[in-house]
Motif scaffolding. Sequence first.
Motif, PDB file in Angstrom:
ATOM      1  N   UNK A 266     -20.789  10.364   8.387  1.00  0.00           N
ATOM      2  CA  UNK A 266     -20.603   9.041   8.991  1.00  0.00           C
ATOM      3  C   UNK A 266     -21.838   8.628   9.781  1.00  0.00           C
ATOM      4  N   UNK A 267     -22.453   9.585  10.473  1.00  0.00           N
ATOM      5  CA  UNK A 267     -23.643   9.277  11.278  1.00  0.00           C
ATOM      6  C   UNK A 267     -24.781   8.770  10.389  1.00  0.00           C
ATOM      7  N   UNK A 268     -24.975   9.431   9.249  1.00  0.00           N
ATOM      8  CA  UNK A 268     -26.044   8.999   8.335  1.00  0.00           C
ATOM      9  C   UNK A 268     -25.738   7.608   7.749  1.00  0.00           C
ATOM     10  N   UNK A 269     -24.443   7.379   7.395  1.00  0.00           N
ATOM     11  CA  UNK A 269     -24.080   6.080   6.842  1.00  0.00           C
ATOM     12  C   UNK A 269     -24.322   4.961   7.854  1.00  0.00           C
TER      13      UNK A 269
ATOM     14  N   UNK B 197     -22.875   8.736  -1.193  1.00  0.00           N
ATOM     15  CA  UNK B 197     -24.312   8.584  -0.986  1.00  0.00           C
ATOM     16  C   UNK B 197     -24.751   7.217  -1.513  1.00  0.00           C
ATOM     17  N   UNK B 198     -25.643   6.573  -0.784  1.00  0.00           N
ATOM     18  CA  UNK B 198     -26.143   5.274  -1.194  1.00  0.00           C
ATOM     19  C   UNK B 198     -25.160   4.139  -1.026  1.00  0.00           C
ATOM     20  N   UNK B 199     -24.117   4.341  -0.205  1.00  0.00           N
ATOM     21  CA  UNK B 199     -23.082   3.320  -0.047  1.00  0.00           C
ATOM     22  C   UNK B 199     -23.452   2.270   0.986  1.00  0.00           C
TER      23      UNK B 199
ATOM     24  N   UNK C  37     -15.279   0.281   9.937  1.00  0.00           N
ATOM     25  CA  UNK C  37     -14.659   1.485  10.462  1.00  0.00           C
ATOM     26  C   UNK C  37     -14.763   2.609   9.439  1.00  0.00           C
ATOM     27  N   UNK C  38     -15.175   3.794   9.901  1.00  0.00           N
ATOM     28  CA  UNK C  38     -15.219   5.013   9.093  1.00  0.00           C
ATOM     29  C   UNK C  38     -14.185   5.972   9.646  1.00  0.00           C
TER      30      UNK C  38
ATOM     31  N   UNK D 243     -27.045   0.113   9.816  1.00  0.00           N
ATOM     32  CA  UNK D 243     -27.696  -0.610  10.917  1.00  0.00           C
ATOM     33  C   UNK D 243     -29.114  -1.006  10.526  1.00  0.00           C
ATOM     34  N   UNK D 244     -29.822  -0.096   9.840  1.00  0.00           N
ATOM     35  CA  UNK D 244     -31.195  -0.403   9.439  1.00  0.00           C
ATOM     36  C   UNK D 244     -31.249  -1.493   8.371  1.00  0.00           C
TER      37      UNK D 244
END
Length: 423
Positions: free
Chosen positions: A42-45, A174-176, A116-117, A50-51
């Motif tokens: 979740x942190x990576x997503x 990944x890549x979502x 929300x995750x 945000x970026x």
Amino acid sequence: MHTPTPWIGVAGLVVAVAAAAQPVIIAVDTSRSLRPADIEVARRLVAEVVASLPPDTEPALLAFDDAPRWLAPAGGGRVQVLEALSQLQPAGRFTLLHDAMFTAARALPGGGVIVVATDGVDENSATTLEDVARLCETNGVRIVAVGLGRKLDDRALRRLALLTRGSYLGPVQAGQAATVVREVEAARAAVAAERAPTPTPTLAPTAPPVQAPAAPSPWRLHPMVLGIGVVAVAGLALVVALWLRQRAEERQRRCERCGAPLAEWELECARCQLPEVHALSETQMAASAAEVPETVLDPEVFAKQPLDERLDRTTVLDEQAVVVIKEPRKVPRTFVLPLDKAFALGRAHGPNTVAIADPTVSGQHLKIVQKDGAFYVVDLGSTNGTLVNGERVRSAKLHAGDVIRAGEVELEFRLQYRSRLGG
């Protein structure tokens, strides 16, 4: 030649500006039902989302477990959100998903989007999914949900997205991030289009035509004619209102078997699943308070029996069903459920076995009835509904350890053994 109306372009500009102003709140489940590896995903997503958000987007970060917590409130910028990601760690014992969504929606009075995750589990929230849906409708908020964890409740997340007119993107992959951003922008545009004021077209000033003085009209509207006209218009409005109401009732979802109306949160008809239980709840008399006295659970009762009685006589263990009622700021109370009568709970003193002085509980809220050795809870059409283990039901079979919620009141269903001396 037809000239394009200038206010149409103005309307599009207003919608675009309004969409750019819609904030985005990212909420992450940090409860113990998720592993540290799940929260790292979740942190990576979140960092990628945000970026990838447009530069004019104002993000905020909310974590929730035993309670919702703002890690980066709106106004701090995306740098503050990225720095706060390190604080996403497993914590607490419960998952207050509905309370977190209610908190986030309340922070968006002018509209916006919540990402929300979560695994979809809700435990111990003071609010319900219907409360969240109503607030999102009022404030113009849509929820984009992403699944997280091994024990994912897809059905709960689909309901959350459906009732808030958002979207559920399935388990995190990944890549979502690009998909999430695309859904966020679509939701922001939809909210902006709904809340943007309709521009009034402006016409170029023209010189008023020169008119000759009007001759006195030979016709004068009689007061009686005026009154008849008003009555006719009111009658027509009433007919149209009744017709619209009838059409709305016809469009309401109904059970294909019995024709009963289905609530928007119901996927199946409880009346057809448990017809005998519903009939029993309507016909079986509720036990009075005197017939179901409050009891005290004492696990040491066997050890306290005199030794000679335990040696001379056989101890027989009977299983009995009890319900532990937990009201806010009060000592829990325990009652043994009757077998031949219903156990009724509500705010009113007359028809209920136990009366609860709580404004979130309906006058006649629920009944617990016994059928063929099993116990069932039946909602009596209460305002705030009856939930079993966090899911709203009209009726449900109870198992040991189930938690029933009626407004702010919890009822825990237990099976315990009591001892008595046989021959």
